[in-house]
Write an enzyme that holds these catalytic residues in place. Structure first.
Site, short mmCIF file in Angstrom:
data_model
loop_
_atom_site.label_atom_id
_atom_site.label_comp_id
_atom_site.label_asym_id
_atom_site.label_seq_id
_atom_site.Cartn_x
_atom_site.Cartn_y
_atom_site.Cartn_z
N ARG A 64 10.29 -4.72 -10.27
CA ARG A 64 10.06 -5.17 -11.64
C ARG A 64 8.55 -5.39 -11.81
NH1 ARG A 64 7.79 -9.08 -15.09
NH2 ARG A 64 8.52 -8.31 -17.09
N ILE A 111 10.60 5.11 -5.00
CA ILE A 111 10.91 6.29 -5.83
C ILE A 111 9.89 6.47 -6.97
CG2 ILE A 111 12.50 5.12 -7.46
CD1 ILE A 111 14.31 7.70 -7.03
N THR A 112 9.19 5.39 -7.33
CA THR A 112 8.18 5.50 -8.41
C THR A 112 6.84 6.03 -7.91
OG1 THR A 112 7.55 3.20 -8.07
CG2 THR A 112 9.18 3.62 -9.80
N THR A 159 3.06 7.35 9.51
CA THR A 159 1.78 7.88 9.04
C THR A 159 0.79 8.17 10.16
OG1 THR A 159 -0.26 7.18 7.91
CG2 THR A 159 1.19 5.44 8.59
N ASP A 175 5.44 10.44 -3.42
CA ASP A 175 6.44 11.15 -2.62
C ASP A 175 7.85 10.93 -3.17
OD1 ASP A 175 4.27 11.72 -1.10
OD2 ASP A 175 5.01 10.82 0.76
N GLU A 232 -2.07 7.23 10.19
CA GLU A 232 -2.92 6.05 10.37
C GLU A 232 -2.56 5.27 11.64
OE1 GLU A 232 -5.65 4.48 8.55
OE2 GLU A 232 -5.80 6.58 8.01
P1 NAP Z 1 2.57 5.50 -3.25
O1 NAP Z 1 2.36 6.56 -4.27
O2 NAP Z 1 1.56 4.43 -3.08
O3 NAP Z 1 3.99 4.82 -3.55
C1 NAP Z 1 4.40 3.64 -2.92
C2 NAP Z 1 5.74 3.22 -3.48
O4 NAP Z 1 6.15 1.99 -2.85
C3 NAP Z 1 5.72 2.93 -4.99
O5 NAP Z 1 6.94 3.37 -5.54
C4 NAP Z 1 5.65 1.40 -5.04
O6 NAP Z 1 6.18 0.85 -6.21
C5 NAP Z 1 6.56 1.07 -3.86
N1 NAP Z 1 6.39 -0.29 -3.34
C6 NAP Z 1 5.25 -0.90 -2.93
N2 NAP Z 1 5.52 -2.13 -2.48
C7 NAP Z 1 6.87 -2.31 -2.62
C8 NAP Z 1 7.74 -3.40 -2.34
N3 NAP Z 1 7.32 -4.55 -1.82
N4 NAP Z 1 9.06 -3.23 -2.58
C9 NAP Z 1 9.51 -2.08 -3.11
N5 NAP Z 1 8.73 -1.04 -3.42
C10 NAP Z 1 7.42 -1.15 -3.16
O7 NAP Z 1 2.79 6.16 -1.80
P2 NAP Z 1 3.09 7.69 -1.41
O8 NAP Z 1 1.80 8.39 -1.29
O9 NAP Z 1 4.16 8.23 -2.27
O10 NAP Z 1 3.63 7.50 0.09
C11 NAP Z 1 5.00 7.28 0.34
C12 NAP Z 1 5.16 6.59 1.68
O11 NAP Z 1 4.60 7.40 2.71
C13 NAP Z 1 4.43 5.25 1.81
O12 NAP Z 1 5.21 4.43 2.64
C14 NAP Z 1 3.12 5.59 2.49
O13 NAP Z 1 2.64 4.47 3.19
C15 NAP Z 1 3.57 6.70 3.40
N6 NAP Z 1 2.58 7.73 3.72
C16 NAP Z 1 1.87 8.35 2.74
C17 NAP Z 1 1.00 9.38 3.05
C18 NAP Z 1 0.23 10.11 1.99
O14 NAP Z 1 -0.77 10.75 2.34
N7 NAP Z 1 0.65 10.09 0.75
C19 NAP Z 1 0.86 9.78 4.39
C20 NAP Z 1 1.62 9.14 5.36
C21 NAP Z 1 2.49 8.13 5.01
P3 NAP Z 1 5.27 0.64 -7.55
O15 NAP Z 1 5.29 1.98 -8.26
O16 NAP Z 1 5.99 -0.41 -8.28
O17 NAP Z 1 3.90 0.26 -7.09
O1 F7E Z 2 -9.12 7.72 2.04
C1 F7E Z 2 -12.76 7.80 2.41
C2 F7E Z 2 -12.01 6.70 3.10
O2 F7E Z 2 -7.74 6.21 0.62
C3 F7E Z 2 -9.45 8.91 2.73
C4 F7E Z 2 -2.76 6.91 2.36
O3 F7E Z 2 -1.88 7.74 1.66
O4 F7E Z 2 -3.32 8.64 3.94
C5 F7E Z 2 -3.86 7.75 2.98
O5 F7E Z 2 -4.80 6.88 3.58
C6 F7E Z 2 -10.85 8.81 3.28
C7 F7E Z 2 -11.13 7.50 4.05
O6 F7E Z 2 -6.63 7.84 2.23
C8 F7E Z 2 -13.61 6.60 -0.91
O7 F7E Z 2 -12.92 5.81 3.76
C9 F7E Z 2 -14.62 7.60 0.72
O8 F7E Z 2 -11.83 7.81 5.22
O9 F7E Z 2 -7.66 8.71 0.21
P1 F7E Z 2 -7.78 7.60 1.17
P2 F7E Z 2 -6.36 7.24 3.69
O10 F7E Z 2 -7.08 5.99 3.92
O11 F7E Z 2 -6.57 8.36 4.65
C10 F7E Z 2 -2.64 8.01 5.04
C11 F7E Z 2 -2.10 9.08 5.94
C12 F7E Z 2 -1.63 7.02 4.60
O12 F7E Z 2 -0.63 6.79 5.27
C13 F7E Z 2 -2.01 6.13 3.46
O13 F7E Z 2 -0.84 5.56 2.85
O14 F7E Z 2 -11.77 8.80 2.19
N1 F7E Z 2 -13.33 7.41 1.09
N2 F7E Z 2 -14.81 7.10 -0.51
C14 F7E Z 2 -12.67 6.80 0.10
N3 F7E Z 2 -11.38 6.43 -0.02
C15 F7E Z 2 -10.99 5.85 -1.18
N4 F7E Z 2 -9.68 5.50 -1.35
N5 F7E Z 2 -11.89 5.61 -2.19
C16 F7E Z 2 -13.21 5.96 -2.12
O15 F7E Z 2 -13.98 5.74 -3.04
#
Ligand code: NAP
Ligand code: F7E
Length: 346
Positions: free
Chosen positions: A36, A11-12, A131, A15, A133
């Protein structure tokens, strides 16, 4: 009518903070699991947490996805109608450095929740944050039926979670669904993900607060949507009669370099790239090097091109993204510009 109870893990996070607001607007009572930490990690939801009017509707509890006891006790006490499992070690690059922890939290963490639902014999509906990924380098456009062959410890952990969710649905009759979401971003996106990193960096360069921005692979393509649109999709997935898996995406993709050009346009900055590979450099209108490549941001294995086919979600859920790529970038740039100018005036 009695208010529905939703438990949100993560929740923190980005999303979680949008989903909590969305569900509160739908009159849910929202329970959040938080970790925590030695510093405050509730910045994105402090306005909800500190709102006295929400005292009975919004409650936070300590727990961790790696700790079975906290998960079991929480689910037993709350008996939620819906669980949204958004918690994860969600950074792909970090997962290469912390693979075991990533598998434990992002993979087995999902199993811990499903086991709690099963052993407590609950009718709880379960949403898993799956995801794009999981597709790895499968050719775009990727859909629910595409080959799933991840390229990172994160992708592998999430594929396990995706499959264990399907197995508990098919094997034990639990209402469990995967939302296979492509990248989605927002004003509260974590600052180490590439979109927010580029925007923050270029805004700071524009304001003379930073000299250069260091990045990795500029040629990966991503399908970037807007997070608030996607949390509505998550909720819709759990409102279906039957549990199922759905891709949420925009169907359009851009390279990281395209993203940089778009941000520069929004900031009225000119950028010109010269050189190749690790020597590629982005120069501003005064010929100053403002973007450089640092190979430390390269991944051992890269997902080169993601573009989602969301036609199943469009047909069954009546879901489609509302916010265009341009509009999303505009909102994110404006937010960081205000934030950075504001921090000058403090
Ligand atoms: P995010 O901003 O990185 O948030 C992750 C959350 O998980 C934070 O609240 C974090 O807490 C909590 N967390 C991490 N490890 C934990 C643990 N061991 N126990 C309990 N809580 C834990 O991610 P998001 O972008 O909102 O994404 C939400 C979910 O969708 C994730 O599962 C991510 O992998 C998935 N997802 C994201 C994307 C995207 O593009 N954003 C796309 C596809 C899927 P803290 O605040 O304490 O770190
Ligand atoms: O990277 C390239 C990097 O870390 C996107 C997560 O929310 O979406 C996210 O994963 C692209 C990659 O996201 C930097 O190599 C270049 O090709 O923003 P990103 P991600 O890896 O696509 C998926 C759907 C999830 O599920 C994940 O939780 O950008 N890139 N230069 C870089 N990426 C980062 N982080 N930092 C750079 O400096």
């Amino acid at each position: 009518m009695l208010s529905k109870k939703a438990l949100i893990t993560g929740i923190t996070g980005q999303d979680g903070s949008y989903l909590a607001r969305f569900l509160l607007n739908k009159n849910y009572t929202v329970y959040g699991l938080i970790r925590r930490a030695s510093t405050f990690n509730t910045k994105r939801i402090d306005d909800l947490h500190n709102n006295v009017k929400l005292k009975k509707k919004f409650k936070l509890f300590y727990g961790d996805l790696t700790d079975e006891t906290s998960i079991n006790n929480l689910i037993k006490d709350i008996q939620p109608n819906e669980i949204y499992n958004l918690a994860a070690q969600s950074h792909v690059k970090v997962s290469f450095e912390n693979p075991v922890y990533t598998a434990n939290a992002s993979g087995i963490g999902t199993l811990r929740i499903l086991e709690a639902i099963r052993t407590l014999n609950l009718k709880t509906k379960f949403y898993q944050a799956s995801t794009s990924e999981i597709f790895g380098n499968t050719k775009p456009p990727q859909s629910e039926n595409s080959i799933m062959r991840p390229c990172s410890p994160y992708g592998a952990a999430k594929l396990y979670a995706n499959e264990i969710t399907r197995i508990y649905r098919e094997g034990f009759g639990i209402y469990a669904s995967n939302g296979i979401l492509f990248n989605h971003e927002s004003e509260v996106r974590g600052e180490t993900f590439v979109t927010r990193k580029i925007i923050k960096g270029l805004v700071r360069i524009k304001l003379n607060k930073q000299k250069t921005l260091l990045l990795g692979n500029l040629y990966a393509k991503r399908d970037w949507g807007y997070a608030p649109d996607y949390v509505e999709g998550m909720w819709k997935i759990l409102q279906q009669k039957k549990p199922d898996d759905f891709v949420l995406a925009t169907g359009k993709s851009y390279t990281v370099k395209n993203f940089i050009y778009k941000v520069c346009k929004n900031l009225n900055m000119k950028i010109k790239f010269k050189g190749k590979y690790e020597k590629e450099i982005g120069y501003n209108e005064n010929g100053r090097a403002i973007i450089k490549i640092d190979p430390k941001y390269y991944r051992p294995l890269e997902v080169n091109s993601l573009r989602g086919n969301f036609s199943k979600a469009q047909k069954v859920l009546k879901w489609k993204p509302k916010t265009s790529f341009s509009e999303m970038v505009r909102k994110m740039v404006l937010n960081d510009y205000k934030e950075e100018v504001g921090s000058n005036n403090k």
